[in-house]
Each structure stands twice: as structure tokens, then as C-alpha cells.
Design a protein around this motif. Structure first.
Motif, mmCIF file in Angstrom:
data_model
loop_
_atom_site.group_PDB
_atom_site.id
_atom_site.type_symbol
_atom_site.label_atom_id
_atom_site.label_comp_id
_atom_site.label_asym_id
_atom_site.label_seq_id
_atom_site.Cartn_x
_atom_site.Cartn_y
_atom_site.Cartn_z
ATOM 1 N N ASP A 72 0.819 -1.199 0.000
ATOM 2 C CA ASP A 72 0.000 0.000 0.000
ATOM 3 C C ASP A 72 0.861 1.260 0.000
ATOM 4 N N VAL A 73 0.352 2.295 -0.641
ATOM 5 C CA VAL A 73 1.109 3.534 -0.779
ATOM 6 C C VAL A 73 1.495 4.123 0.580
ATOM 7 N N GLN A 74 0.628 4.003 1.563
ATOM 8 C CA GLN A 74 0.938 4.626 2.847
ATOM 9 C C GLN A 74 2.141 3.985 3.537
ATOM 10 N N PHE A 75 2.482 2.774 3.117
ATOM 11 C CA PHE A 75 3.624 2.110 3.730
ATOM 12 C C PHE A 75 4.892 2.273 2.906
ATOM 13 N N ARG A 76 4.754 3.029 1.825
ATOM 14 C CA ARG A 76 5.873 3.177 0.917
ATOM 15 C C ARG A 76 6.767 4.322 1.375
ATOM 16 N N GLY A 77 8.007 4.228 0.955
ATOM 17 C CA GLY A 77 8.876 5.372 1.166
ATOM 18 C C GLY A 77 9.870 5.160 2.287
#
Length: 140
Positions: A72-77
Motif C-alpha cells: 500500500d502507498v501509505q507504507f511506501r517510502g
């Protein structure tokens, strides 16, 4: 390519993944600090905001943490932080290691405005502090 030894170079910046300070993660899943000091699902943006506010040089990269199963994008980075100047001296004395940075971020994220709004206003901060202290004796 030759890896630079210049601490002011982006390649030499510390990497901080949100998983390191996430109290929803186990050590096997990548948490690096004690669970009672960790934060619930911290985001890269929160880590960046805290460190930028502390006056550090911060970059966010769109990289996945290798142990993060959730795509999921929120866990990316991941967040890169500069700890040392070109001459090898610390940018800030209070941040001498990755641990210093992780503990600081985990302490400050709950104080971010976005967080305190979610948990119901001004009182949330003081109550949270007390809740944290109770669990100290459990396990190291």
C-alpha cells in the motif's frame, strides 16, 4: 560506482524506514526500537516533518522497505537524513546515531498536529504519556 565517503553526500545519509519505529511491527518485521517507544503506523511524511522541524536535512525516497509485505502507498517510502557535515562533524549534537534519530522521531510524531486532532484534542498528549509509562516493566 565509487561510494563516496563524504557524509554530506546523499548516498551517505541515514536511511529511516517507517517500519523501524512502528509499534505494529515485530522485531522480525523490522522494528528497531522498543515497542513502548514506537508509534502506530508512522508515515514517511510524519518522519520527514519531525526531522525537518528539528532542522535536519531530509529527503524522502520512494523505496519500499524490503520486509514490508503491504504494498500500500501509505507504507511506501523511506527517509534519508544527513547526520554529519562534510568534515565529519555532527550537524546536531543530539543526533549522533541512527538510534537517536529513531527515538526522537517516535517521541515527536504523537505531538504532530495531525495526530493530536485524531485522538481528540489537547488532552490526548498528557493521557498518552501516562499510558506509556505503565507498560515499562513488561519485557525488554
Amino acid at each position: 560506482s565509487h561510494l563516496t565517503t563524504n557524509p554530506a553526500d546523499k548516498e551517505r545519509f541515514l536511511c529511516i524506514y517507517p517500519s523501524y519505529i512502528n509499534n505494529k511491527k515485530t522485531l522480525a518485521e523490522g522494528r528497531r526500537i522498543p515497542v513502548e517507544k514506537a508509534v502506530e503506523n508512522p508515515s514517511c511524511a510524519e518522519i520527514r516533518d519531525v526531522l525537518t522541524a528539528a532542522g535536519l536535512n531530509v529527503l524522502v525516497e520512494n523505496k519500499m522497505y524490503p520486509r514490508e509485505w503491504n504494498r500500500d502507498v501509505q507504507f511506501r517510502g523511506r527517509v534519508r537524513v544527513q547526520l554529519k557535515l562534510e568534515d565529519g562533524s555532527l550537524c546536531q549534537d543530539k543526533f549522533s546515531s541512527k538510534k537517536d534519530v529513531m527515538f526522537y522521531v517516535a517521541e515527536m510524531i504523537p505531538k504532530l498536529k495531525i495526530r493530536s486532532q485524531k485522538s481528540g484534542g489537547a488532552d490526548a498528549g498528557s493521557q498518552q504519556g501516562d499510558a506509556g509509562k505503565k507498560g515499562k516493566k513488561k519485557k525488554k
